[in-house]
Every structure is written in C-alpha cells, then in structure tokens.
Design a protein around this motif. Structure first.
Motif, PDB file in Angstrom:
ATOM      1  N   SER A  26      25.749  17.534  31.052  1.00  0.00           N
ATOM      2  CA  SER A  26      24.927  17.358  32.243  1.00  0.00           C
ATOM      3  C   SER A  26      24.152  16.051  32.185  1.00  0.00           C
ATOM      4  N   TRP A  27      23.402  15.776  33.260  1.00  0.00           N
ATOM      5  CA  TRP A  27      22.629  14.540  33.324  1.00  0.00           C
ATOM      6  C   TRP A  27      21.500  14.487  32.294  1.00  0.00           C
TER       7      TRP A  27
ATOM      8  N   SER B  27      21.987  15.209  29.073  1.00  0.00           N
ATOM      9  CA  SER B  27      22.601  15.058  27.757  1.00  0.00           C
ATOM     10  C   SER B  27      22.382  13.653  27.206  1.00  0.00           C
TER      11      SER B  27
ATOM     12  N   VAL C 145      20.052  23.013  35.597  1.00  0.00           N
ATOM     13  CA  VAL C 145      19.853  22.272  34.353  1.00  0.00           C
ATOM     14  C   VAL C 145      18.505  22.653  33.739  1.00  0.00           C
TER      15      VAL C 145
END
Length: 392
Positions: free
Chosen positions: A196-197, A199, A376
């Motif tokens: 995901s963004w 990480s 997230v």
C-alpha cells in the motif's frame, strides 16, 4: 527594525502552508511546493501531508504524481532525512545536500568494510566496483528491489558487522549501503513500493527513467541560495539558527548563501529573524481553521525554535529523538494530538480548551481523514506519548 507578531507568523502558517480552508490547493505537486519539500521518513506522512493541504484528492492522486507523472521524487537530502521533492527542485537538493551526503556515507561505509577485514586491497576501489555492478544490473532490469539486485551482484551479499562487541551488534549485508550511496549520487531513485501507499519496501529504478537525461548539474552555491530562498518564503521570518538546523549545513555555508539573497532582519517575540526583503507585507488572517497533521509533517518540523506555535505541549507530542507525532493545529498553534486506531477510527485529544467551534471543525477534519485512510492502517514509525495513549 521592523517587527512581526506571533499572530502574523501563525497567519502565515495558515496561508503559506496551505492549511486554512481557503488556502488549500488542488494538486499533490502544489502541496509539496508550498512546503518546499514533504517529509518522507514515514511513507504515510507524504500522503497525509497532502491530504491536509488539498481539496478533493485521494491517495491515488499522490501515487500518480510520484510513480506515473513522476513530478515528485523521493530522495535523501537535508540532515540525511528522506523527503519528497518537486522535480524542479531536485537539482538544488542534489547539489546542496545529496552530493555531500554521498561522499560522507561512502567514507562511513568504507570504514566499516575496512574494519571488518573482508576486502583485500583498496576498499574505495572495491566499493566503486560494486556500485558500478549494481547500477549496471539495475539498468538491465529496469526496476528492482534490493533483494533482486543482490542475486545479480553477489558482492552485495557481503556481511558486515558495523558495531562489533555492542549489544545491538548484528551482521548485515551491504545491499542497502550501496543503494543509499547510488541514490545520494543521483544515479538511482526509489520507485513504487511493494504494498500500500504506507509501505517503505521500495523498488529502485535508474534516475533516467524518472528524469530523462538525469539530474541537471548546478553549483552547490547556486543550489544553497535557491533552497534558502524557497525556505524563507515558506517559513520566514526565522532566526538563522532555524535555517542552520533545517538545512543541516554549517553556519559558514548558511551565511554565504544568505549573501546572495536580499534579506532583512525583523524583531520577533524573544529574538530576531530573517525575512526576504520583498516579503514584508502582512498576510491577511484567514478564517478560523483546523488541521490534523501527521507525524513528521513539514510544518511543525520546519523550525527548531517552536515555542510560538507549540507552547507547553512538546512532551506529549514529541518522542525522545525530537520527532513529532500527529498534531492538531488551531489557527496556527498546536492544541492537541490525534491517532488512528486499528479499527480505522480517528481519535483525538485536546491539550487546552479551544471552544466548541474549534471542536466541530476538528470533528469534520477527523471524518475527512477517515475517508482518506480507507482500509489502510499505517502505524507511525516514531511513536509518541499521546499517540500511544490514544491507541492503547
């Protein structure tokens, strides 16, 4: 000497930092430019800093700017800190910060390798060979993780104990060291993460695939002058000690860069600050505003002297290493903190009374942040006392 009140400095935060509702922008690039750069040590910070300064954007818009349009670039720069920078500012950051850092890191890693006794002969030459082999392997792949490159370049798997005899001692491969050096040299760049963004497990790409022709070369003197000009426009007025702290440069380097700028001294509450000479006009106070800023956001991390917007709240919001956690700004000053629980719920706590109108705005911002996160659930890399309490 002209003076500037704390209230005017706080108004500038709302307007210049794009945090007041009326000052928010439409793109991730505009959000980054408004802050000079965005802190990126914690990957989620980049996305949440953009969320606080824009209207109608989603994480996918930031990913597009970073990985498709490539108008934003992630790099190590000031104080060996990770930032996301507008592409047009990269040459200034490269010449003023990254190049000196590459030289410093190469010496440090070379000393570790020499002390470990794993290389016969010239360690510097050995390092240079590994760097070239790694760069060649990345050019062949187009994009790769460190693990993939270590399969192509066996010497990347060389194990080094950088702290022999210490309790935290642990042998590690030199893969990350080589990638850091190449990144600071401007030869490779961190690309899209795995996951995901939020990480931090990135792939790497040759710089040419991000910036055709590579990073344009400019002199360090020109670079430092341009970076200070942009910093003063965003964060001025501020004492020279704040400039030295933010840049990580020597006082001599800061003073030399300032000689190329037309600046004036202004009296601040408790000291003297520098301001660009053409930036003396007052900024209109925006309508009352609230902003929920993420850990390490560039606004609270923009100055070393923080009393005028932080007050007495430092112990609750900062960790022992000086990293700020998620904070709540009310009209240019910090009044509390917030966190995301594992359920996705945004929880917050005020550290002083700000009234019911402010609390309604905080609730609205918390709802907006909930939508931004979606599914997230990033955990801040640096945990602070209040953030821990809110998520316990």
């Amino acid at each position: 000497m002209r003076s500037m009140s704390v209230e005017q400095r706080r108004a500038r935060i709302g307007v210049r930092h794009r945090l007041a509702e009326s000052a928010r922008v439409e793109t991730a690039e505009a959000a980054a430019r408004s802050m000079v750069v965005l802190h990126a040590t914690d990957p989620a910070t980049v996305f949440l800093s953009v969320a606080a300064r824009t209207r109608g954007l989603e994480p996918a818009h930031v990913e597009k700017a970073l990985y498709d349009d490539r108008t934003l670039l992630r790099m190590l720069a000031m104080r060996r800190t990770m930032f996301v920078a507008p592409a047009e500012l990269v040459p200034a950051l490269q010449a003023s910060c990254a190049e000196p850092l590459a030289h410093k890191q190469r010496k440090t890693y070379g000393r570790f390798i020499e002390n470990a006794g794993v290389v016969d002969g010239d360690v510097a030459a050995w390092l240079a060979e590994v760097e070239e082999e790694t760069h060649t392997a990345l050019l062949a792949r187009g994009a790769a993780t460190g693990a993939q490159l270590s399969k192509d370049v066996p010497r990347l798997r060389t194990q080094i104990d950088a702290a022999p005899g210490k309790s935290y001692s642990k042998p590690t491969s030199i893969t990350t060291w080589i990638l850091v050096i190449l990144g600071c040299q401007g030869r490779i760049v961190r690309g899209r993460p795995n996951g995901s963004w939020s990480s931090s497990q990135y792939t790497w790409s040759p710089i040419e695939s991000w910036l055709p022709g590579g990073i344009p070369e400019i002199t360090a003197e020109t670079a430092r002058t341009e970076l200070l000009r942009q910093w003063l426009r965003t964060f001025g007025p501020a004492p020279i000690s704040d400039i030295k702290w933010w840049t990580g440069w020597s006082l001599t380097e800061v003073r030399k860069a300032l000689t190329h700028l037309d600046t004036v001294e202004v009296e601040l509450d408790g000291g003297t600050g520098l301001l660009l000479a053409d930036d003396l006009d007052p900024v209109s106070t925006p309508e009352p505003w609230v902003s929920l800023l993420p850990a390490l956001d560039p606004t609270p991390m923009g100055w070393q002297s923080r009393d005028w917007y932080l007050g007495e709240h430092g112990p609750a919001l900062f960790d022992r290493n000086g990293n700020i956690g998620p904070s709540i700004f009310w009209n240019g000053r910090i009044v509390g903190g917030w966190a995301q629980r594992g359920t996705g719920e945004i929880v917050w706590r005020l550290l002083e009374d700000v009234g019911s109108d402010a609390e309604k705005l905080i609730e609205a911002e918390a709802a907006r942040r909930t939508t931004w996160y979606g599914e997230v659930r990033p955990v801040p890399r640096f945990r602070t006392p209040l953030e821990r309490e809110l998520t316990a």
